[in-house]
Design a protein around this motif. Sequence first.
Motif, PDB file in Angstrom:
ATOM      1  N   ALA A   1      56.791  13.186  20.454  1.00 41.11           N
ATOM      2  CA  ALA A   1      58.181  12.990  20.020  1.00 41.11           C
ATOM      3  C   ALA A   1      58.381  11.621  19.377  1.00 41.11           C
ATOM      4  CB  ALA A   1      59.122  13.150  21.206  1.00 41.11           C
ATOM      5  N   ASN A   2      57.275  10.863  19.175  1.00 39.59           N
ATOM      6  CA  ASN A   2      57.327   9.524  18.582  1.00 39.59           C
ATOM      7  C   ASN A   2      58.128   8.547  19.440  1.00 39.59           C
ATOM      8  OD1 ASN A   2      55.869  10.378  16.232  1.00 39.59           O
ATOM      9  ND2 ASN A   2      57.771  11.259  15.439  1.00 39.59           N
ATOM     10  N   LEU A   3      57.989   8.699  20.764  1.00 43.32           N
ATOM     11  CA  LEU A   3      58.676   7.829  21.716  1.00 43.32           C
ATOM     12  C   LEU A   3      57.651   7.009  22.493  1.00 43.32           C
ATOM     13  CD1 LEU A   3      61.244  10.428  23.106  1.00 43.32           C
ATOM     14  CD2 LEU A   3      61.780   8.481  21.631  1.00 43.32           C
TER      15      LEU A   3
ATOM     16  N   ILE B   1      57.066  21.925  22.951  1.00 42.97           N
ATOM     17  CA  ILE B   1      57.947  22.444  21.901  1.00 42.97           C
ATOM     18  C   ILE B   1      59.174  21.564  21.722  1.00 42.97           C
ATOM     19  CG2 ILE B   1      59.420  24.374  21.258  1.00 42.97           C
ATOM     20  CD1 ILE B   1      56.519  24.926  20.821  1.00 42.97           C
ATOM     21  N   ALA B   2      59.831  21.192  22.842  1.00 45.31           N
ATOM     22  CA  ALA B   2      61.016  20.334  22.753  1.00 45.31           C
ATOM     23  C   ALA B   2      60.661  18.976  22.164  1.00 45.31           C
ATOM     24  CB  ALA B   2      61.641  20.170  24.134  1.00 45.31           C
ATOM     25  N   SER B   3      59.505  18.437  22.549  1.00 53.95           N
ATOM     26  CA  SER B   3      59.063  17.149  22.012  1.00 53.95           C
ATOM     27  C   SER B   3      58.815  17.256  20.513  1.00 53.95           C
ATOM     28  CB  SER B   3      57.786  16.701  22.724  1.00 53.95           C
ATOM     29  OG  SER B   3      57.988  16.603  24.115  1.00 53.95           O
ATOM     30  N   LEU B   4      58.188  18.344  20.103  1.00 55.54           N
ATOM     31  CA  LEU B   4      57.910  18.558  18.681  1.00 55.54           C
ATOM     32  C   LEU B   4      59.193  18.663  17.877  1.00 55.54           C
ATOM     33  CD1 LEU B   4      56.040  19.330  16.300  1.00 55.54           C
ATOM     34  CD2 LEU B   4      56.218  21.684  17.068  1.00 55.54           C
TER      35      LEU B   4
ATOM     36  N   SER C   1      60.423  15.941  15.146  1.00 53.16           N
ATOM     37  CA  SER C   1      60.546  16.424  13.774  1.00 53.16           C
ATOM     38  C   SER C   1      61.942  16.190  13.211  1.00 53.16           C
ATOM     39  CB  SER C   1      60.176  17.906  13.750  1.00 53.16           C
ATOM     40  OG  SER C   1      60.734  18.555  12.681  1.00 53.16           O
ATOM     41  N   MET C   2      62.965  16.517  14.014  1.00 51.00           N
ATOM     42  CA  MET C   2      64.335  16.425  13.513  1.00 51.00           C
ATOM     43  C   MET C   2      64.817  14.975  13.443  1.00 51.00           C
ATOM     44  SD  MET C   2      66.141  19.783  15.205  1.00 51.00           S
ATOM     45  CE  MET C   2      67.511  19.697  14.059  1.00 51.00           C
ATOM     46  N   LEU C   3      64.477  14.172  14.451  1.00 47.63           N
ATOM     47  CA  LEU C   3      64.892  12.771  14.409  1.00 47.63           C
ATOM     48  C   LEU C   3      64.156  12.015  13.312  1.00 47.63           C
ATOM     49  CD1 LEU C   3      65.171  11.772  18.180  1.00 47.63           C
ATOM     50  CD2 LEU C   3      66.976  12.472  16.619  1.00 47.63           C
TER      51      LEU C   3
END
Length: 558
Positions: free
Chosen positions: A120-122, A154-157, A161-163
């Motif tokens: 999630a790039n966190l 999936i939620a992390s992806l 992706s959206m952020l």
Amino acid sequence: MGVNSNRVEDFSSHETSIRIPSTNTISPPMEIHSVCLPPKKTTLQKLKHRLSEIFFPDDPLYRFKNQQWCKKLILALQFLFPILQWGPDYNLKLFRSDIISGLTIASLAIPQGISYAKLANLPPIVGLYSSFVPPLIYSILGSSRHLGVGPVSIASLVMGSMLGEAVSYSQDPILYLELAFTATFFAGLFQASLGLLRLGFIIDFLSKATLVGFMAGAAVIVSLQQLKGLLGIVHFTSKMQFIPVMSSVFNQRDEEGIAVGRTFAALKNYQVDGNKEMMAIGFMNIAGSCTSCYVTTGSFSRSAVNYNAGAQSAVSNVVMASAVLVTLLFLMPLFYYTPNVILAAIIITAVIGLIDYQAAFRLWKVDKLDFLACSCSFFGVLFISVPLGLAIAVGVSVFKILLHVTRPNTVAMGNIPGTHIYQSLNRYREALRVSSFLILAVESPIYFANSTYLQERILRWIREEEEWIEANNESTLKCIILDMTAVTAIDTSGIDMVCELRKILEKQSLQLVLANPVGSVTEKLHQSKVLESFGLNGLYLTVGEAVADISALWKAQP
């Protein structure tokens, strides 16, 4: 009831008319029964019943019936906080099992939390926070004994992706974190609202077929993104589509890496949580967003490991959270130097099981339209984007529903020799046409969306039947029977269609007969005065009774 022009009676009446022998010499004689209207209800009673069926199909308040107020208070607290229900009976034996399973899933949750945060790039520590606070909240509010909660691939992806489309995590990391926590808060608020308002059925628009394709496409994208860590590529695309990722791999092929990995868990199955679980997960995310956690939900792999490790209650989540807390306090520096190749391997191992080849093959074998929906969502995620792929998945699901509603199935029926049973002529070879009758079954509710189509399709059935009769020198068509067993509802447009169809057929000297309409349909036809226009022989309880009675009347005519 006030309708004497045909066999329609009150609910309390169970009388039958005289025995009329059928002209079908193969079938035995039968009684002709009356069609009963449902019990009378006021508009308020009907509305209350309908809303109850929509929002409370499981009757969650049945435990409160015939209870004293103090007992109702206890039951209400147990309903809101399931820990109060199983907590009093908790013992040391159960605790031993939960310690083992909690420590087991902690060994999985810690590396997964770090890896999924990276997805999630966190920062990695956010992934560990998300494996600490939410499980504690869920252990109080959740009702499942084996659900392991935390970050999922999936939620992390989707979040990454959206952020990533709104802000660069490398150029403005603070804003990126703020957006992640804000998105988590509103995701939790949305989930909790759906649960509180009993709107969990909305998620049914995501069919199994579209989810299979969506998860498979997402798994491929996730795995391809990990080529950066596996191959040691420094300059790698941040895009999530198949073509940019593969282009980046080949353009940077000069950058030496070694793939090292091991399998942690195989994902077997997933069941969507009900309204109560949506509330628990929603409040869990709301609380998590206030404590530096990003979106969490029930984890496939953790739940499977939790179950297999012998978890007995939600205390296993508390044990896991305690182990994560120890890691955060004392062991975090050790994980700082975890090689990227290890994290990439962990992610690939976790998501590869999302590609369900067997499910896709079953879809192709059983339902080609479902397979099309699966393929659309898969290629949408793979070649366009994750958000648009998810939108395509929902769109295909809605399109499939609309297709079934607007183009319902109609079937020509025949008699099974020696019985009063009528089944599809196409499905049962032994079924025989009944002379001078065309028997049609409508297999859906009749609404404004399909009433015109049904009228056109029925008239086409009649035209084709007359052509078949002419080609085979059979008896002239006199009567069309509509089997309405599967017509579970009808609106005013549907009623108008039935009325219009009867008039069209009357001009062609053809009789229209309705057989076995359900209670609500009969009631609406009666209230709209449509049944009066059908006359004495226009409504029957079964197709068999309609054929027997009308055939006898024809035979009695001079």
